[in-house]
Design an enzyme around this catalytic site. Structure first.
Site: not given
Length: 269
Positions: A154, A140
Site C-alpha cells: 500500500y 495517501s
C-alpha cells in the site's frame, strides 16, 4: 456537448462518490466507474436530477487488463472525451506479503497503480490536443510514511503515485501544456467504506478522532490543488503536520513510531 467530462474511478462510494458530487455541482458531466452497478446507477440518477448534467455509469473491474481501453472506447463511442481524470479506485489488502496469494497482490498493483498510470497515459494526448486537462491521483499520507508490516504494497504504491504525479505535472509544464495539471491527493484517515471493506473498521474506530477527516474537505482540497497546478496536496492540518514530521525526524525514529501506530489498525495475521 459543451460541458466538460470528468472520469472518476472507484466512484461507487466514499471519496470517489464525493468527487462525483463536487464535480457535478461545478457543472461537469461525469463518467463514473466501479464494480457495483446498483451503486453507480443510484448515484447517476441522484446527480442528473440534482444538477441537470449527464452521468455515464460504466461497470468495470480495473483489475482486468483491458479495463482502461473498454472505458475509453465506450466514451469515444458516445462522442465524449476525458477532460478531467480522477484515479481514485483502491482498497486495502489485509495481511502480510507472506500470507496473501500472488493473484491478490497482482490485482492490487493493477487497480491501484497500473490502471491509473495507463489511464493517464491514454488521456494525456487528447488533453494536449485540446489544450486543457486535469488529473488527480488519489494517493495517501501513507506514501510519506515508512513501510510497516501489513498492507505491504500500500505505502509503496501510494509513494509511487506521488512521484508519478509530480513528474507528469512537471512534464506538462516543461512541454508548454500550461493548462494541463496533475496532482497527487494525499489524504490520511478519511471516513468512508474503505475500512469496512477490508475488515479493519473495529480497529480503526479506536484511533483518535483528530486523525480523521470527512470526504468533502479532502475532495475540495484536491480539486482546488489541481486547478492551481499544485503537484501534491496533503489535506488537513494534522495530516500536513505528520507529513512534515516524516521528513524532518530521523528515519529510525519514524520507522519505530510508524510501526507502533500501524499495529493499531493493520492486521498481520
Amino acid at each position: 456537448m459543451n460541458r466538460r467530462l470528468c472520469l472518476i474511478t472507484g466512484a461507487s462510494a466514499g471519496i470517489g462518490a464525493e468527487f462525483a458530487r463536487q464535480y457535478a455541482a461545478l457543472g461537469w458531466d461525469l463518467a463514473i466507474t466501479a464494480r457495483r452497478k446498483d451503486r453507480l446507477e443510484m448515484l447517476a440518477t441522484e446527480l442528473e436530477a440534482t444538477h441537470k448534467i449527464t452521468v455515464i455509469p460504466l461497470v468495470q473491474d480495473l483489475a482486468r487488463a483491458n479495463s482502461a481501453d473498454k472505458i475509453l472506447e465506450t466514451l469515444a463511442g458516445q462522442g465524449r472525451h476525458v477532460d478531467a481524470l480522477v484515479n481514485n479506485a483502491g482498497y486495502g489488502l489485509p495481511g502480510t506479503f507472506f500470507n496473501t496469494g500472488w493473484k491478490d497482490q497482482a490485482a492490487f498493483i493493477r487497480v491501484l497503480y497500473s490502471a491509473p498510470v495507463e489511464l493517464t497515459h491514454k488521456v494525456l494526448p487528447g488533453m494536449a490536443e485540446r489544450g486543457y486537462g486535469r488529473i488527480i491521483n488519489v494517493a495517501s499520507l501513507a506514501g510519506y510514511a515508512p513501510g510497516t508490516a501489513g498492507h505491504t504494497l500500500y505505502a509503496s504504491v501510494k509513494a509511487g503515485l506521488i512521484k508519478f504525479s509530480e513528474s507528469i505535472n512537471a512534464e506538462c509544464a516543461a512541454g508548454g501544456h500550461k493548462d494541463i495539471h496533475c496532482t497527487a491527493l494525499c489524504p490520511g484517515f478519511t471516513w468512508s467504506e474503505f475500512h469496512d471493506v477490508n475488515g479493519t473498521r473495529e480497529d480503526t474506530d479506536k484511533m483518535p478522532k483528530w486523525m480523521w477527516m470527512e470526504a468533502a474537505p479532502v475532495v475540495r482540497a484536491g480539486i482546488d490543488a489541481v486547478n492551481k497546478g499544485s503537484p501534491v496536496i496533503v489535506p488537513g492540518l494534522a495530516n500536513k503536520t505528520l507529513a512534515t514530521l516524516t521528513r524532518i525526524l530521523p528515519e529510525p525514529l519514524t520507522r519505530t513510531l510508524a510501526g507502533r501506530q500501524s499495529k493499531r489498525y493493520r492486521r498481520t495475521e
